[in-house]
Design an enzyme around this catalytic site. Structure first.
Site, PDB file in Angstrom:
ATOM      1  N   GLU A 318       0.829  -1.212   0.000  1.00 37.61           N
ATOM      2  CA  GLU A 318       0.000   0.000   0.000  1.00 37.61           C
ATOM      3  C   GLU A 318       0.865   1.265   0.000  1.00 37.61           C
ATOM      4  O   GLU A 318       0.658   2.177  -0.791  1.00 37.61           O
ATOM      5  CB  GLU A 318      -0.909  -0.017   1.233  1.00 37.61           C
ATOM      6  CG  GLU A 318      -1.786   1.207   1.376  1.00 37.61           C
ATOM      7  CD  GLU A 318      -2.570   1.212   2.676  1.00 37.61           C
ATOM      8  OE1 GLU A 318      -3.491   2.031   2.808  1.00 37.61           O
ATOM      9  OE2 GLU A 318      -2.253   0.395   3.582  1.00 37.61           O
ATOM     10  N   HIS A 319       1.819   1.325   0.907  1.00 40.50           N
ATOM     11  CA  HIS A 319       2.732   2.476   1.006  1.00 40.50           C
ATOM     12  C   HIS A 319       4.161   1.991   0.771  1.00 40.50           C
ATOM     13  O   HIS A 319       4.579   1.026   1.397  1.00 40.50           O
ATOM     14  CB  HIS A 319       2.681   3.118   2.399  1.00 40.50           C
ATOM     15  CG  HIS A 319       1.307   3.475   2.864  1.00 40.50           C
ATOM     16  ND1 HIS A 319       0.608   2.704   3.779  1.00 40.50           N
ATOM     17  CD2 HIS A 319       0.501   4.516   2.553  1.00 40.50           C
ATOM     18  CE1 HIS A 319      -0.563   3.272   4.016  1.00 40.50           C
ATOM     19  NE2 HIS A 319      -0.654   4.367   3.280  1.00 40.50           N
TER      20      HIS A 319
END
Length: 440
Positions: A318-319
């Site tokens: 996600e990040h």
């Protein structure tokens, strides 16, 4: 070749829901579908001990709540929302309507048309995520959505002031103090007092996430949500203390949040492990971050930065934070991530809260095929076509007829035949062309 310095010991997040959660959510949705407001009120009272005369706040109630919030807090909310609005407006400007002429008199185009109504869920509970109001409500309004209905669970027996202020400043047209499956179902299905929306956005607990999954199809949703994920790519120039702090900043999202470091430096990797062990005991959220790091923390050592990027792409996190001598190099090497954070001057919490990019991002490997929430999610790209030139219509009609018959679609073929006959004089073999139906 990658070496695992620290592996995850916990089980990875499931892509399917807990059967008990599935059944509970299905029952609630079915009840609300049949009984509307009465069911919504029963579940709100059961789960949140909250049953006011109206779940929707009046304009006067909203303004009164906002007035109770300290001005410094309102200023900070306005700053964050201005950042997010500026970027969202730039994204919207990049989406142009298109019209081209592919043949003489044949015009094809598309228009980007906003969805009529959107629902925004702003979580409460352990973490009242006021930033979710910026990301969902504000982004929808920039896209041009006419009606945005925002909802948040009650807190301490009433409306949570900061969440209400964030929703109001973001431009919400309706604000409800209502949480859980009952809130999501009311927005999606509509009740006697809540008009239905066309898309549901915003994070929530396992029950809210499952409700969105079950309602998908009747309405759109932003993403299927899993635990927050973070991954850092670091070389020998990276500061181990910064890496440790930044990994733990995301570990506190939940005990099942993966936190991964991929480094080309054994020294950096070992120092990060030592810093994390030193920092965790003093972290106020250690009860959550500790299990996340223990069970889902990973450290991988690779020989080259190219290997680091390739391994990071396989995680599709996600990040992804890049702490290297040349962080922008990642833009040319990586493609599977929710959002990139380049260099020591930025960090994932900037994206979570204030910098301007949207924090609703893909998890559980979905970054392999989709990006996160943005203005485009609230727009429908709708095509249209027009044929003004009769000769072009006749030509296309003949080809349409032949191609349709290859697929055994005689009705389709006849629509093409008709235009070939009307505009090009091609004989109809299955009917006589009525008088006055020739080319004009």
């Amino acid at each position: 070749m990658a070496t695992v310095v620290k592996g995850a010991t916990g089980t990875s997040a499931q892509r399917s829901s807990d059967p008990a959660v599935v059944d509970t959510v299905a029952d609630v949705i079915a009840d609300i579908r049949t009984n509307g407001d009465d069911a919504v009120r029963r579940y709100s009272e059961k789960f949140d001990r909250w049953a006011p005369a109206s779940f929707r706040l009046s304009d006067d109630e909203v303004l009164g709540i906002v007035a109770s919030v300290p001005e410094t807090v309102l200023d900070d909310l306005r700053f964050a929302q201005n950042q997010i609005r500026t970027f969202a407006e730039a994204q919207r400007e990049s989406m142009r309507d298109v019209e081209i002429e592919t043949l003489p008199g044949v015009f094809l185009g598309h228009r980007n048309v906003p969805i009529e109504a959107a629902g925004a869920y702003v979580p409460g509970g352990r973490y009242p995520l006021t930033a979710s109001a910026h990301m969902t409500v504000l982004t929808a309004k920039v896209a041009g959505v006419d009606r945005v209905a925002a909802t948040t669970p009650p807190s301490d027996g009433g409306a949570p002031p900061i969440s209400v202020a964030a929703m109001h400043l973001a431009g919400a047209d309706e604000i409800y103090v209502l949480g859980g499956v009952q809130a999501v179902a009311a927005l999606a299905l509509g009740t006697e007092t809540v008009d239905p929306v066309s898309i549901l956005t915003g994070p929530g607990n396992a029950y809210v996430a499952e409700a969105k999954r079950q309602l998908f199809g009747e309405v759109g949703i932003d993403l299927f949500a899993g635990p927050t994920e973070t991954l850092i790519v670091a070389d020998e120039h990276a500061d181990p203390f910064t890496i440790a702090v930044d990994l733990l900043s995301q570990a506190e999202h939940g005990p099942d949040s993966p936190c991964v470091l991929i480094s080309t430096s054994d020294r950096v990797a070992r120092d990060v492990l030592n810093h994390i062990e030193a920092l965790l005991p003093g972290l106020q959220t250690n009860a959550v971050a500790g299990p996340a790091w223990r069970d889902h923390g990973e450290v991988h050592l690779v020989d080259t930065i190219e290997e680091a990027y390739a391994l990071a792409d396989r995680f599709a996190s996600e990040h992804v934070q890049i702490l290297t001598a040349d962080p922008r190099q990642a833009l040319g090497h990586m493609r599977n991530y929710g959002a990139l954070f380049l260099g020591e001057g930025t960090c994932v919490p900037y994206g979570d809260k204030v910098i301007g990019t949207n924090h609703v991002l893909p998890t559980l490997g979905a970054a392999r095929y989709t990006g996160g929430l943005w203005v485009g999610k609230f727009l429908k790209t709708l095509t249209y076509q027009e044929v003004r030139d009769t000769a072009s219509s006749a030509r296309i009609g003949e080809i349409c007829g032949r191609l349709s018959r290859l697929e055994r679609f005689e009705g389709h073929a006849r629509s093409g035949d008709l235009r070939a006959a009307r505009f090009g004089g091609v004989p109809l073999h299955w009917a006589d062309l009525p008088a006055g139906s020739g080319a004009s």
